[in-house]
Each structure stands twice: as C-alpha cells, then as structure tokens.
Enzyme design. Structure first.
Site, mmCIF file in Angstrom:
data_model
loop_
_atom_site.group_PDB
_atom_site.id
_atom_site.type_symbol
_atom_site.label_atom_id
_atom_site.label_comp_id
_atom_site.label_asym_id
_atom_site.label_seq_id
_atom_site.Cartn_x
_atom_site.Cartn_y
_atom_site.Cartn_z
ATOM 1 N N THR A 150 -2.344 -10.354 -1.982
ATOM 2 C CA THR A 150 -0.895 -10.443 -1.711
ATOM 3 C C THR A 150 -0.441 -11.564 -2.611
ATOM 4 O O THR A 150 -1.153 -12.551 -2.745
ATOM 5 C CB THR A 150 -0.589 -10.916 -0.259
ATOM 6 O OG1 THR A 150 -0.852 -9.869 0.652
ATOM 7 C CG2 THR A 150 0.859 -11.337 -0.077
ATOM 8 N N ARG A 178 3.387 1.298 8.409
ATOM 9 C CA ARG A 178 2.625 0.099 8.791
ATOM 10 C C ARG A 178 3.242 -1.135 8.104
ATOM 11 O O ARG A 178 3.551 -1.108 6.921
ATOM 12 C CB ARG A 178 1.170 0.264 8.369
ATOM 13 C CG ARG A 178 0.266 -0.958 8.648
ATOM 14 C CD ARG A 178 0.161 -1.884 7.459
ATOM 15 N NE ARG A 178 -0.856 -2.921 7.631
ATOM 16 C CZ ARG A 178 -0.986 -3.970 6.834
ATOM 17 N NH1 ARG A 178 -0.181 -4.137 5.815
ATOM 18 N NH2 ARG A 178 -1.931 -4.858 7.044
ATOM 19 N N VAL A 179 3.435 -2.185 8.860
ATOM 20 C CA VAL A 179 3.943 -3.440 8.304
ATOM 21 C C VAL A 179 2.895 -4.514 8.553
ATOM 22 O O VAL A 179 2.329 -4.589 9.647
ATOM 23 C CB VAL A 179 5.285 -3.831 8.972
ATOM 24 C CG1 VAL A 179 5.757 -5.189 8.499
ATOM 25 C CG2 VAL A 179 6.348 -2.767 8.681
ATOM 26 N N ASP A 181 1.537 -8.777 7.837
ATOM 27 C CA ASP A 181 2.014 -10.123 8.177
ATOM 28 C C ASP A 181 3.079 -10.639 7.217
ATOM 29 O O ASP A 181 3.894 -11.493 7.581
ATOM 30 C CB ASP A 181 0.825 -11.104 8.140
ATOM 31 C CG ASP A 181 0.209 -11.169 6.740
ATOM 32 O OD1 ASP A 181 -0.170 -10.107 6.210
ATOM 33 O OD2 ASP A 181 0.119 -12.271 6.162
ATOM 34 N N GLY A 202 -4.342 -11.772 3.166
ATOM 35 C CA GLY A 202 -5.526 -11.243 3.836
ATOM 36 C C GLY A 202 -5.174 -10.077 4.737
ATOM 37 O O GLY A 202 -4.229 -9.338 4.466
ATOM 38 N N ASP A 203 -5.938 -9.926 5.782
ATOM 39 C CA ASP A 203 -5.808 -8.770 6.674
ATOM 40 C C ASP A 203 -4.636 -8.971 7.633
ATOM 41 O O ASP A 203 -4.771 -9.542 8.717
ATOM 42 C CB ASP A 203 -7.124 -8.617 7.450
ATOM 43 C CG ASP A 203 -7.108 -7.394 8.345
ATOM 44 O OD1 ASP A 203 -6.038 -6.787 8.545
ATOM 45 O OD2 ASP A 203 -8.192 -7.057 8.861
ATOM 46 N N GLY A 204 -3.498 -8.461 7.212
ATOM 47 C CA GLY A 204 -2.250 -8.738 7.918
ATOM 48 C C GLY A 204 -2.196 -8.225 9.333
ATOM 49 O O GLY A 204 -1.478 -8.776 10.171
HETATM 50 C C1 SD4 Z 1 -0.945 -7.160 4.505
HETATM 51 N N1 SD4 Z 1 -1.559 -9.436 3.957
HETATM 52 O O1 SD4 Z 1 -0.061 -6.331 4.415
HETATM 53 C C2 SD4 Z 1 -0.986 -8.228 3.457
HETATM 54 C C3 SD4 Z 1 -1.585 -7.708 2.230
HETATM 55 C C4 SD4 Z 1 -2.890 -7.143 2.334
HETATM 56 O O2 SD4 Z 1 -4.265 -5.353 2.664
HETATM 57 O O3 SD4 Z 1 -3.767 -7.801 2.059
HETATM 58 N N2 SD4 Z 1 -3.074 -5.915 2.703
HETATM 59 O O4 SD4 Z 1 -1.813 -7.134 5.352
#
Ligand code: SD4
Length: 295
Positions: A150, A178-179, A181, A202-204
């Site tokens: 990101t 899907r939204v 963080d 990271g893993d939003g």
């Molecule tokens: C999200 N943090 O949408 C953001 C970008 C990402 O895999 O890494 N997505 O989760």
C-alpha cells in the site's frame, strides 16, 4: 520539513515530496501530487496501488484511498472506487468539496466524474502483469499473490503542516465491495498537527480491528518518539493475539519535529527524507523487529 513513505516503491513519491517541500509547497498539495504519480504509474500497480493494481475476483480493479491533514476534521476518502487512476486526488476532493468524509463505489465514481475526473474502462486499470495473475487465479482457483503493499506517505512542510495519504487497490482478488484499512481514519492513517501522523500497510482486514494509526499518534501525544510509538503499538497487537503468528502489518510515523519511526511484523523497507539530508534514504526493518521482553 520531512517525509516518509511505505515500502521501497515509495522512493519516487518521497523524492517528489522532497523537491516540492523544498520549493515551499504545502504538505497536502505535495502528498496529493506525489501519490497520484505513483497511482497512475502502471508499473507500480503490482505493489497494489492504483493503475495496474490487482483486480477483485470478478476481474475489476477497485481502489481505496484517503488523505488526512493534521488540522481537526480535515479528512477525505474513497473506497471501492472503479475506473479512476488517481484515487487519492478524488479523496482530496472529498475532503475539500464534499459535505461527507468517505464515499464508496458508484457514488464515489459519480462524485469524481462530476468534478471532471475521467472514468476509464477497467482494461485500462489492469497491466499485463495483473491480467496474467488474474488468469492464473481463475485457472488455479486460488491466489498465487502474497504480500500486502500500500502506498502510505506523510509530509511535514515548512510551516509545520502535516498531511498523510494512503492508496491501494486492496487485497488481490478480494470480494467485490471489500474495503480495507486504508480509507478508514485511525486505521490506515491518522494525523494531528500538534503531534504528528502515522500510516499503516498490510492485511487490512485485520489491521482495521486495532486502529493502529490512531494509537501511534496518541502515544506520540503522550511523549513517545515515533519509533517507540510504532513499536509499542505492534507489541500491543502481538500481546493481544497472544501466541498466534502476527498478520502482516507495517507502521510508519513522523512527528512535527521531523523525527521518523516504524515497526513491522514482516521485513519492511521504507523511505525517508528530512531537511538537511541531501537525498532520500531507504531504511529496512527486519522481521520480528519488536523487543518482546519489554512487554
Ligand atoms: C488493504 N492494507 O486493503 C491494504 C492493502 C493491502 O492486500 O495490503 N491489501 O488491506
């Protein structure tokens, strides 16, 4: 004056920020412009940003982006926005021109069109790289893409204004709508002009459960350095999930003195510049960068 950006691919954005800040421009214009160049660059799309980003499981690129100034109430965001290659510019318009703070999906696209943004066909938003990855996803029925980039960018200008922006095409092959963080204040980003600002990557789906950017800024308000604050927030998440392997999260922070900090659960390069440095520097945090003995 100072700037910090997430991951190695933020270097051109931080370099652009450096030159615009040195030319006396304000933090918000700088963040918007520097981010939009990366968003529009098809080659950086594979880092899960803007044009060239990975599509959802229906093959459509949907982007999330946000911008926040340190001044109270100055925030704008878009989520699940299709067809617009510079979503952070639309987020800025939401902040400046809309009575609302967060617009999603079709509503966000119509708002952008009304303000003169060109809505492009989905094929323009894909790159050869992400089209091929999507075909593989369809054939194997599972994602072969790992990692969660990101673009997060924080700029502190000559007058002491601080602004943070984030932009992402989100989790590869996500569910439509899907939204993550990134466009959520306190989760993907937060800024306070009396303290500083922070951004997450990271893993939003997991990150949004912890409001880490807000937490980092509150710890800085209480006297922590940006580095101490980022490390403490990551340690707090790790403590709360107990022995489970931590999900992917990287944090960056900048305070109004121009001091930088970061923490991450994975190897995490980020780029930094402050007044007096001749060029942008890349810093790398190794995995497990938290000293658990202190918690
Ligand atoms: C999200 N943090 O949408 C953001 C970008 C990402 O895999 O890494 N997505 O989760």
């Amino acid at each position: 004056m100072a700037a910090v950006g997430t991951w190695s691919f933020s270097r051109p954005a931080v370099e652009k920020t450096m030159s615009m800040l040195l030319a006396g421009q304000n933090a918000t214009d700088v963040v918007e412009t520097a981010m939009s160049e990366v968003e529009d660059d098809v080659d950086t799309g594979r880092h899960i940003v803007g044009r060239g980003g990975y599509p959802n499981f229906k093959g459509v690129v949907e982007c999330d982006a946000a911008i926040m100034e340190g001044l109270p109430g100055r925030f704008g965001a878009v989520a699940a926005l299709r067809g617009i290659a510079q979503p952070c510019r639309v987020a800025r318009k939401v902040m400046d021109r809309s009575p609302h703070s967060l617009l999603v999906g079709e509503g966000a696209e119509s708002f952008a069109q009304e303000l003169g943004f060109i809505s492009e066909p989905n094929k323009n938003m894909l790159s050869d790289h992400t089209s091929t990855a999507y075909q593989e996803f369809l054939e194997k029925n599972k994602s072969v893409v790992s990692g969660h980039d990101t673009l997060g960018l924080i700029a502190l200008d000559l007058s002491g204004n601080i602004t943070v922006g984030v932009s992402t095409s989100g989790a590869p092959f996500k569910s439509p709508g899907r939204v993550g963080d990134s466009p959520l204040p306190g989760c993907g980003l937060y800024a306070d002009h009396t303290v500083g600002a922070a951004a997450a990557t990271g893993d939003g789906d997991k990150i949004m459960c912890y409001c880490p950017s807000f937490h980092v800024v509150q710890l800085m308000r209480q006297g922590s350095s940006p580095n101490e604050a980022c490390q403490a927030v990551l340690a707090d998440i790790q403590r709360r999930i107990r022995g489970d392997t931590c999900f992917e999260i990287g944090l960056i922070a900048l305070n109004i003195k121009g001091e930088v900090g970061a923490a991450s659960s994975v190897e995490f390069p980020y780029t930094f510049w402050k007044q007096g440095m001749g060029s942008v520097e890349k810093l790398v945090l190794n995995q497990a960068s938290v000293d658990k003995s202190k918690n």
